[in-house]
Write an enzyme that holds these catalytic residues in place. Structure first.
Site, PDB file in Angstrom:
ATOM      1  N   THR A  11      -0.544  -0.097   6.529  1.00 55.14           N
ATOM      2  CA  THR A  11      -1.905  -0.589   7.277  1.00 55.14           C
ATOM      3  C   THR A  11      -2.993  -0.175   6.188  1.00 55.14           C
ATOM      4  OG1 THR A  11      -0.930  -1.203   9.263  1.00 55.14           O
ATOM      5  CG2 THR A  11      -3.424  -0.791   8.942  1.00 55.14           C
ATOM      6  N   SER A  53       5.738  -0.420   6.473  1.00 53.65           N
ATOM      7  CA  SER A  53       6.663   0.580   6.598  1.00 53.65           C
ATOM      8  C   SER A  53       7.918   0.134   7.163  1.00 53.65           C
ATOM      9  CB  SER A  53       5.999   1.796   7.178  1.00 53.65           C
ATOM     10  OG  SER A  53       5.914   1.939   8.594  1.00 53.65           O
ATOM     11  N   THR A  82       2.622   3.264   9.700  1.00 57.42           N
ATOM     12  CA  THR A  82       2.611   4.049  10.871  1.00 57.42           C
ATOM     13  C   THR A  82       3.915   3.688  11.762  1.00 57.42           C
ATOM     14  OG1 THR A  82       1.254   2.484  12.441  1.00 57.42           O
ATOM     15  CG2 THR A  82       0.075   4.306  11.444  1.00 57.42           C
TER      16      THR A  82
END
Lengths: 165, 165, 165, 165
Positions: A11, A53, A82
């Protein structure tokens, strides 16, 4: 004290593509963030990949591990999505490198004006300069040991698995 | 690990007063910055003064010292104008408190869009959680011992007086 | 001179949802934009819907038309996604209301820091106060008659279908 | 429809000089604002001066008038400090040029993140394309005739001298 910075996407580095209305990756914003932060720490930046991710594979993690191992520096900052930060931290920790590795990222893209990314980058660089060898996640102004951290998907905050408080 | 935050003003918190066209202080922006940074560190904020650090007097520094000494927390963050940061650091260090004190600030006001303040705040909070007792200045992504730091007024960067590099 | 503002969504008002990493709608940002622009024009805001204009149906357009017809004001600003702006303009124009109707929007969400939306809003309000009755699209600092405008999907710019230049 | 843009400075273009802590002028931001606004209006920009409008002299106003008269375009946008906008408007109006001249500016510098300048620029460009020949001030989302406008120094808003409401 030189620091190697490995970019993997997340992000942190997402942008808005105005032609298709979707979130996308272009170049990393870390260099302009370091400039804006007037950072004088000696850093060396490498972009390994630009991925969400959730889509990061074990091959990707192997590449990150390889880059940590072969880096001349013993202090390494990894920018990362994250959702699987803790997973990558555990992957790297198994190797027990004699290095300090800090993984950070953002809940809101840096380019979107009200991002936590710039704050996180400052904190992560500071933790790198002061923590002993080991693998850590730095989010929310704190650091977490690789084996005691998870993202709370309901709140978007990181927390310790076993809180000692 | 609770952190006391003492606000003293400085460029960090300056705002543009549209009616007189001058730079001025209103409220501190530290609480909104901590929220934007999604910070979960336990912090306690006190505004001691809102001054340009060139106008800070020894009375002001005595108040800062008193607030450091009497704080329940042994980790203290001070936001401060950059021009006399090193002076205040030395003033506090003479007292040899058993506390970790980190002074930070910004070269560009937080409200002006391209400020280093948010990055510095993240780094300062991280240094506070990891450095041993002592008095430090945190700027430019680094920390400096109170007796080995000066602001280079020509470049606006902080540097060590005796560089060991 | 009162202006009715009808909100329909579009990129203009999109936000980043940090929990699912997607673009989403919450509240419209038009009121805060008018405040930031220090706008003293007498405006009355109604949120009709919050949709991506690619998903706007004829029922939605009928509601917009009804709201234009029944508004007490004869100057109406519509915020709208860019992809079907010209379609809605044509839909409204068929009705030949004795009103000035200006449709505007943005290629980048207002909340994303480097949006064209704030500029477009200022221009659209100005065109509303000066153009004769009719239906127009206001983008890129210009206005287009409803029957002579299209979005170039490759460049993201609006252009006249029959350029007289 | 080509528009000449004359830059004269004012709050609009002020920046923060981090080395002396003062507000200052460097380059105008109008080109980057037009780009951000994705403006496709044909514009030609000239920087005449970079001054606070309280320090603008009659010589300066003569230069502005001369530039308006000699411009090939009959639509002219002037960016200007807010304090003496009305004065310059009256100075230019005396000449009764067969041109549409719109003066605009900002209460908060464009670079300071929460400026009205970008909104004002959009509105001013729109008024220029639609108003008949004459001299106008465009602020707060509205336009004012040169002989019926003043800045209220207590509120920072522009208002008509003789309100017809």
């Amino acid at each position: 004290m030189a620091i190697r910075i490995l970019i993997t996407g997340g992000t942190f580095d997402k942008e808005y593509d105005m032609l298709n209305g979707k979130l996308d990756f272009e170049e990393t914003h870390v260099p302009e963030m370091l400039k804006l932060g007037r950072c004088t720490v000696d850093t060396e930046i490498r972009t390994l990949m630009m991925v969400d991710s959730l889509e990061m594979t074990d091959n990707d993690r192997e590449l990150i591990l390889h880059s940590c191992r072969s880096a001349a520096e013993d202090r390494i900052l990894i920018t990362h999505g994250t959702d699987t930060m803790a997973l990558t931290a555990a992957y790297l920790a198994k190797e027990q490198l004699d290095k300090t590795i800090v993984i950070t990222g953002a809940m809101i893209p840096y380019k979107f004006g009200s991002s936590d990314g710039f704050f996180n980058l400052g904190a992560a660089l500071a933790f790198l300069q002061t923590l002993p060898h080991g693998v850590y996640v730095a989010m929310n102004g704190r650091y977490y040991n690789w084996d005691n951290v998870r993202k709370n998907k309901k709140t978007g905050y990181f927390e310790e698995i076993n809180s000692t408080v």
